[in-house]
Write a protein that holds these residues in place. Structure first.
Motif, PDB file in Angstrom:
ATOM      1  N   GLU A   1       1.110  -1.314  -0.021  1.00 37.09           N
ATOM      2  CA  GLU A   1      -0.064   0.388   0.012  1.00 37.09           C
ATOM      3  C   GLU A   1       1.055   0.927  -0.025  1.00 37.09           C
ATOM      4  OE1 GLU A   1      -3.386   2.196   2.318  1.00 37.09           O
ATOM      5  OE2 GLU A   1      -2.802   0.896   3.455  1.00 37.09           O
ATOM      6  N   VAL A   2       1.179   1.861  -0.839  1.00 36.41           N
ATOM      7  CA  VAL A   2       2.032   3.787  -0.967  1.00 36.41           C
ATOM      8  C   VAL A   2       0.528   4.433  -0.431  1.00 36.41           C
ATOM      9  CG1 VAL A   2       2.656   4.958  -3.031  1.00 36.41           C
ATOM     10  CG2 VAL A   2       2.449   2.407  -3.100  1.00 36.41           C
ATOM     11  N   VAL A   3       1.373   4.916   0.307  1.00 33.25           N
ATOM     12  CA  VAL A   3       0.866   6.381   1.513  1.00 33.25           C
ATOM     13  C   VAL A   3       1.560   6.940   1.970  1.00 33.25           C
ATOM     14  CG1 VAL A   3       0.345   4.519   3.638  1.00 33.25           C
ATOM     15  CG2 VAL A   3      -1.608   6.239   3.165  1.00 33.25           C
ATOM     16  N   GLY A   4       1.518   8.505   1.700  1.00 31.75           N
ATOM     17  CA  GLY A   4       2.130   9.295   2.265  1.00 31.75           C
ATOM     18  C   GLY A   4       3.977   9.440   2.156  1.00 31.75           C
TER      19      GLY A   4
ATOM     20  N   GLN B   1       5.414   6.657   2.336  1.00 26.81           N
ATOM     21  CA  GLN B   1       5.657   4.982   2.028  1.00 26.81           C
ATOM     22  C   GLN B   1       4.867   4.021   1.517  1.00 26.81           C
ATOM     23  OE1 GLN B   1       8.739   5.185   4.314  1.00 26.81           O
ATOM     24  NE2 GLN B   1       8.078   7.208   4.350  1.00 26.81           N
ATOM     25  N   VAL B   2       5.614   3.451   2.131  1.00 25.62           N
ATOM     26  CA  VAL B   2       5.129   1.733   1.308  1.00 25.62           C
ATOM     27  C   VAL B   2       4.953   0.434   2.656  1.00 25.62           C
ATOM     28  CG1 VAL B   2       4.913  -0.348  -0.115  1.00 25.62           C
ATOM     29  CG2 VAL B   2       5.796   1.874  -0.777  1.00 25.62           C
ATOM     30  N   GLU B   3       3.846   0.310   2.686  1.00 21.83           N
ATOM     31  CA  GLU B   3       3.235  -0.871   4.059  1.00 21.83           C
ATOM     32  C   GLU B   3       3.443  -1.641   3.111  1.00 21.83           C
ATOM     33  OE1 GLU B   3       2.908   0.252   6.738  1.00 21.83           O
ATOM     34  OE2 GLU B   3       3.604   2.719   6.750  1.00 21.83           O
ATOM     35  N   GLN B   4       3.523  -2.639   3.659  1.00 23.58           N
ATOM     36  CA  GLN B   4       3.704  -4.550   3.428  1.00 23.58           C
ATOM     37  C   GLN B   4       2.688  -5.391   3.733  1.00 23.58           C
ATOM     38  OE1 GLN B   4       7.653  -5.279   1.885  1.00 23.58           O
ATOM     39  NE2 GLN B   4       8.643  -3.708   2.664  1.00 23.58           N
TER      40      GLN B   4
END
Length: 601
Positions: free
Chosen positions: A195-198, A200-203
């Motif tokens: 998830e690309v958010v702000g 950053q990339v949350e995995q």
């Protein structure tokens, strides 16, 4: 597993806006990664940085030596003046028709993406954007690859094409990184989610459903997360729990804690209440097609067909690309006239039609001005919203609502088009591919509004999640001039299409024999099938036998369910309709088996 691509502390900005800020991640062989996030949040930029199409501002991107990679983004261009043959087959060294016909991979891909219907010598310059995207996708998939990078590959595919692409990607051994808003595709294909958010990339481990659970858990733990996103996660979870148990794998997250979030959430839609309200608003007659015939050029779409759409009906219309779905929607909207028959519209109907074309608005006009131009306040079901609140629901926060329309992306203009449509407070919605260019968060907002919307809806969409959640029934165009009701929904549609494709060679053979008989006055001599045809027929027979066995098991289960529901009249009607559909499909398959058996012998 072998590392294919690694990003180390990568940053990338456009202007003053950072899209990636100190991102570190990697892609290994065998990974199948789905990338999600808001429109304009950096998903495509991440793909292009991974693929080496965009340089980074800071950090390092390393790739395995001799990495075989193909990239198809929304900016991928085919060489000017080239044909399908030049783009797809020439790089493989396939120069003759008999060579590509003998290449199982190339043939399967060209047929699966419906490119053979375009013609191998068709120039790409004269094709539509969707056709060019399919050719570019085929050119990538025919190659032996270590890594496939795709940006919204399902946008120009029908339901059947999306399923084919999912099956193909699962069958090949290449690693995959894909940006898509198609949640069924994410759930079916991907084993990890980014998830690309702000910046950053949350995995996350798992596909779409696992990501939704994880996001809900994150909402539970993060007291500072916006209440709006918590509510969206709750609604989505309630729907996921209502669906098939196999919709999600068993993630490592605390699912029990996530489900605690939705323990007090009511079912997403109260059909009885909505139907009663719709009847009060619409009366008995909504839109009816009576004995109509329509065609696209020389191709008939409806032939003396009658279709009545009533108050509160929620219908999904499916069919292959080119089957006439958009033409039927335009007829329902009154934008075109039938060749024969008549269209009837109720007096109280206020109809809104979302087309695939974006309506041009003054580029200097602001987003909020464009919404308020229709109305300043709107009542959708039990919700009363201001123009600003509705714009926010469609991804335009307060600081974005004064952006000139000329500065919006294609996806943002699509969202604005939807917001303006709903501000008019229609009671009949005709939606043609409403999910195109929308991110998953906006899709959830749209489904939340449509789920409780008290009116009549007809949706044309390749997004199975949207159709399954928003619609109560599914109809299909199979090319026979009729509108076919599908009790089993999209799964029944795909089963029927598989059976039709399997039966096509036998039908062609029978037509050829009939033609020969008519020319000579005598039955044509029987020609023994070639060894290749016999092998293909035996393979198809085995496939049909498995399908018949599955339908027989389903038939037995339905008979048992009918016995258990002996005192429930409504349930009996539902089960009986499903049983008739299963028996009909089983009979069709058995007939195909008999036709193929002669070839296999």
């Amino acid at each position: 597993m072998t590392n294919l691509v690694n990003l180390e502390n990568v940053s990338k900005s456009f202007g003053v806006r950072p899209l990636l800020d100190g991102v570190s991640l990697g892609v290994a062989s065998g990974d199948r990664i789905g990338v999600v996030g808001l429109n304009g949040g950096g998903k495509t930029t991440l793909l292009e940085v991974l693929a080496g199409l965009e340089p980074v501002d800071e950090g390092r991107v390393s790739r395995a030596r001799d990495l075989r990679m193909a990239v198809v983004t929304q900016r991928t261009e085919l060489a000017k003046g080239s044909t399908v043959r030049n783009a797809v087959l020439d790089p493989l060294g396939i120069t003759e028709d008999h060579q590509w016909a003998a290449d199982a991979r190339a043939r399967s891909i060209l047929e699966g993406l419906e490119i053979t219907t375009l013609g191998l010598d068709s120039p790409v310059d004269t094709m539509s954007g969707g056709e060019r995207r399919r050719v570019a996708l085929a050119a990538a998939l025919v190659r032996e690859l270590d890594l496939v990078v795709l940006d919204e590959p399902t946008n120009h595919l029908d339901v059947e094409g999306v399923r084919w692409l999912a099956d193909h990607l699962l069958a090949r051994g290449s690693a995959l990184v894909v940006v898509t808003h198609d949640r069924w595709f994410l759930d079916t294909v991907c084993t990890r989610t980014w998830e690309v958010v702000g910046g950053q990339v949350e995995q996350y481990e798992g596909g779409y459903a696992d990501w939704i659970y994880a996001r809900a858990e994150r909402a539970r733990l993060a007291d500072t997360l916006e209440e709006k996103r918590r509510n969206l996660a709750r609604k989505e979870l309630a729907w996921l729990r209502r669906g098939a148990p196999a919709r999600t794998s068993k993630p490592r997250y605390r699912i029990e804690a996530a489900e605690a979030l939705i323990s007090d959430v009511p079912p997403p839609r109260d059909n009885v209440e909505l139907l009663a309200f719709a009847k009060r608003r619409l009366g008995r007659t909504v839109v009816e097609l009576e004995d109509v015939s329509i065609s696209a050029g020389d191709k008939p779409i409806l032939d003396d067909e009658t279709w009545r759409i009533g108050p509160g009906d929620r219908v999904g219309l499916v069919g292959v690309n080119g089957s006439g779905k958009t033409t039927v929607l335009r007829l329902l909207a009154g934008d075109s006239e039938p060749l024969a028959g008549k269209r009837i519209q109720g007096q109280t109907v206020r109809l809104a039609h979302l087309t695939q074309e974006l309506r041009e608005l003054p580029p200097q006009q602001r987003v909020l001005e464009a919404v308020e131009e229709i109305a300043r306040r709107v009542t959708l079901g039990k919700q009363e919203l201001s123009a600003s609140q509705l714009a926010e629901r469609f991804g335009f926060p307060a600081n974005k609502q004064w952006t000139p329309i000329g500065d919006l992306s294609g996806g943002e203009r699509r969202r604005l088009q939807l917001a303006r449509l709903l501000m008019a407070e229609p009671n009949v919605l005709l939606l043609d591919e409403p999910t195109n260019d929308l991110d998953i968060d906006t899709l959830q907002q749209l489904e939340d509004l449509l789920d409780s919307w008290p009116g009549t809806i007809v949706v044309v969409s390749h997004d199975r999640y949207l159709v399954e959640r928003v619609c109560d029934r599914v109809v299909a165009l199979f090319g026979d001039g009729k509108i076919t009701q599908l009790v089993g929904g999209i799964e029944e549609y795909l089963t029927r299409r598989t059976a039709m494709l399997a039966a096509a060679p036998a039908a062609a053979k029978q037509a050829k024999q009939s033609k020969q008989t008519g020319q000579t006055g005598q039955a044509a001599p029987q020609v023994k099938a070639s060894a290749a045809d016999q092998r293909a027929a035996r393979k198809e027979l085995a496939k049909i036998e498995r399908q018949v066995d599955n339908l027989a098991k389903k038939e037995a289960q339905l008979h048992a369910a009918l016995a258990e529901a002996a005192t429930d009249a409504a349930k009996l009607l539902e089960l009986d309709a499903e049983l008739r559909s299963v028996v009909s499909a089983k009979d069709d398959l058995e007939q195909q088996w008999l036709e193929l058996a002669d070839t296999a012998e």
